[in-house]
Design an enzyme around this catalytic site. Structure first.
Site, mmCIF file in Angstrom:
data_model
loop_
_atom_site.group_PDB
_atom_site.id
_atom_site.type_symbol
_atom_site.label_atom_id
_atom_site.label_comp_id
_atom_site.label_asym_id
_atom_site.label_seq_id
_atom_site.Cartn_x
_atom_site.Cartn_y
_atom_site.Cartn_z
ATOM 1 N N SER A 20 -14.830 -11.008 -25.118
ATOM 2 C CA SER A 20 -14.038 -10.315 -26.418
ATOM 3 C C SER A 20 -13.094 -10.894 -27.805
ATOM 4 C CB SER A 20 -13.517 -8.976 -25.519
ATOM 5 O OG SER A 20 -14.643 -8.060 -25.441
ATOM 6 N N LYS A 32 -4.064 -7.628 -32.230
ATOM 7 C CA LYS A 32 -4.636 -6.623 -31.832
ATOM 8 C C LYS A 32 -3.687 -5.888 -31.018
ATOM 9 C CE LYS A 32 -9.180 -6.186 -28.181
ATOM 10 N NZ LYS A 32 -9.576 -6.940 -27.225
ATOM 11 N N SER A 88 -14.582 -6.520 -27.343
ATOM 12 C CA SER A 88 -14.001 -5.288 -28.207
ATOM 13 C C SER A 88 -12.617 -5.828 -29.583
ATOM 14 C CB SER A 88 -12.718 -4.598 -26.751
ATOM 15 O OG SER A 88 -12.201 -6.017 -26.536
HETATM 16 N N1 GLN Z 1 -17.591 -6.286 -23.350
HETATM 17 C C1 GLN Z 1 -17.393 -6.599 -22.832
HETATM 18 C C2 GLN Z 1 -16.359 -5.056 -21.673
HETATM 19 O O1 GLN Z 1 -16.643 -4.310 -22.150
HETATM 20 C C3 GLN Z 1 -15.925 -7.412 -22.643
HETATM 21 C C4 GLN Z 1 -15.193 -6.890 -22.792
HETATM 22 C C5 GLN Z 1 -13.721 -7.791 -23.638
HETATM 23 O O2 GLN Z 1 -14.097 -8.953 -23.161
HETATM 24 N N2 GLN Z 1 -12.727 -7.099 -23.613
HETATM 25 O O3 GLN Z 1 -16.080 -5.335 -20.679
#
Ligand code: GLN
Length: 496
Positions: free
Chosen positions: A178, A79, A154
């Site tokens: 995420s 990532k 994400s």
């Molecule tokens: N979808 C969540 C957010 O937007 C989690 C994101 C994540 O775990 N990086 O904050």
């Protein structure tokens, strides 16, 4: 069988025994990337040259008689929030365009050390803020099951890369879901380790008290092998824990649930959940029971407040962490023509460099931390966090693991929630409690929803440092389902 269809464990064994070379394995994956990634957009950067060079060095080490580790020569995609000293690192943001970090993240460095070959860097929601990968400054990633749908977020580039056989393994980060949510909606395995069990050093920070690096793979054992390869104490991360890494590989190999107590979280279900998701979840619970687990319903009342608490805590920490992107130190700088003050250049750079979701979070977080509001917002959210940790503690007096659907719905169409932040945030309804309490949690495939034929994930949550339980139960579920399905859920990336 094509090399890209093999598991990481199989590839590692073939390379270690000399049946195939690391170069052949790497080339097969690079060919696959060239074939499908123009349609998927999982990669922001493909490092073909350096990947082949790393593969050659693994082959040379083997030829010299060195004993190779289980994942030496196996390709991986990172990532693009993990710093990599020989490649760009953007965090999916324009503000870091062209930034080349001078050092490796601990996760990157440990995996290089273990001989894994870095294929490249994967797409993500800008600064890991989102659930769909649509918030990337570099275009959305597509779900290999249906190219018009999101691959989760994400870490959507990492889930899509593995689900489309471009890489057997990838890394992600899980701050609110995420890793688990993208794994669920692409039909693969994704694990959020215990907070502090995997190092944040060299990870571009979103919400430091929540950020947790973890593995993606197409099966539970591969995820465990990767987990073990990068985990463990790191002096460079002040919140890294000192305890031994739980025996995750052993647990994944064991894969049984006989006599285990499994709690079904009462609060997760009902309105907002897709019927096909609930149906697959219920079947998974029945399956656990048929395998000898003792299933009970458990109530965790404070979980209902996890989502609002998260959307105060995470943006608060982000507003502080993102202050460093000021146009002075990294990447983009706008308006520096000799006539403007440093403050004006910073404002212009941040206005041009951050996307709308990142700006929304910075504003929310700055507001929640401002004097006069701090106690009402940030302070209350921290209290909820304590209540959630207590609910988990109480639950784990009764049961060994908790289960729920990973996410309330299957992959939604690209664009559907882009203008509705609340709808987007709801994707993490079931995953956020484990982040707020620091627990270990995994998502494993549990079937396809009848409405749309798309994958559904089962979330298995364990206590802090109970990571091995996630793998043990996950492997048992995987084996039982594969017997029923006649193989893995993901057989071919269906739309490629
Ligand atoms: N979808 C969540 C957010 O937007 C989690 C994101 C994540 O775990 N990086 O904050």
């Amino acid at each position: 069988m094509s090399l890209t269809r093999k598991t990481a464990a199989e590839l590692g064994a073939l390379i270690a025994s000399g049946e195939v070379s690391a170069v052949e394995v790497t080339q097969a994956h690079l060919d696959r990337v060239a074939e499908v990634d123009p349609r998927v957009n999982a990669f922001l950067h493909v490092a073909a040259e350096s990947a082949l060079e790393q593969a050659r060095s693994v082959d040379a080490r083997r030829a010299a008689g060195e004993e190779l580790g289980p994942l030496a020569g196996v390709p991986i995609a990172h990532k693009d929030v993990f710093t990599t000293k020989d490649m760009p690192t953007t965090a999916g943001s324009k503000i870091l365009e062209g930034y080349r970090p001078p050092y490796d993240a601990t996760v990157t460095a440990r995996l290089r050390e273990a001989g894994l070959v870095i294929l490249g860097k994967t797409n993500l929601d800008e600064f890991a803020m989102g659930s769909s990968t649509e918030n990337s400054a570099y275009g959305p990633t597509r779900n290999p099951w249906d190219l018009d749908r999101i691959p989760g977020g994400s870490s959507g580039g990492s889930s899509a890369a593995v689900a489309s056989y471009q890489a057997p393994l990838s890394t992600g980060t899980d701050t609110g879901g995420s890793i688990r949510q993208p794994a669920a909606v692409t039909g693969i395995v994704g694990m959020k380790p215990t907070y502090g069990g995997s190092s944040r050093y060299g990870l571009i920070a979103f919400a430091s008290s929540l950020d947790t690096p973890g593995p993606f793979a197409r099966n539970v054992l591969d995820a465990a092998l990767l987990h073990e390869a990068f985990s463990g104490h790191d002096v460079m991360d002040s919140t890294s824990i000192h305890e031994e890494v739980p025996p995750v590989v052993e647990a994944a190999r064991r894969g049984d649930v006989a006599g285990l107590r499994v709690g079904v979280v009462k609060e997760f279900g009902g309105e907002g959940y897709q019927p096909g998701v609930i149906n697959r979840f219920r079947e998974a619970v029945d399956l656990l029971e048929s395998l000898g687990a003792k299933v009970v319903e458990v109530s965790c009342p404070s979980f209902t407040y996890a989502l609002p608490a998260y959307y105060l805590i995470a943006p608060s920490e982000a507003s502080s962490n993102l202050a460093r992107f000021d146009g002075m130190r990294y990447g983009l700088r706008v308006g520096d023509d000799g006539t403007r003050s440093a403050e004006e250049v910073m404002a212009l750079t941040r206005a041009a460099g951050f996307g709308p979701e990142v700006k929304r979070r910075i504003m929310l977080g700055t507001y929640a931390l401002s004097s006069g509001y701090y106690d009402a917002y940030y302070g209350s959210a921290q209290k909820v966090r304590t209540l959630i940790a207590r609910d988990f503690e109480a639950a784990f007096h009764q049961v060994d693991v908790l289960v729920s659907p990973t996410t309330p719905t299957t992959a939604f169409p690209i664009g559907e929630r882009a203008d509705d932040p609340m709808a987007m945030y709801l994707a993490d309804l079931c995953t956020i409690p484990a982040n707020l309490a620091g627990n270990a949690a995994i998502s494993v495939p549990c079937g396809l929803a009848e409405e749309d034929g798309l994958p559904v994930g089962l979330q298995i949550m364990a206590p802090v440092l109970g990571d091995d339980r996630c793998y043990r139960v996950g492997a048992a579920v995987e084996k039982a389902f594969e017997d029923r399905w006649g193989g893995p859920l993901l057989k071919e990336a269906p739309s490629l």
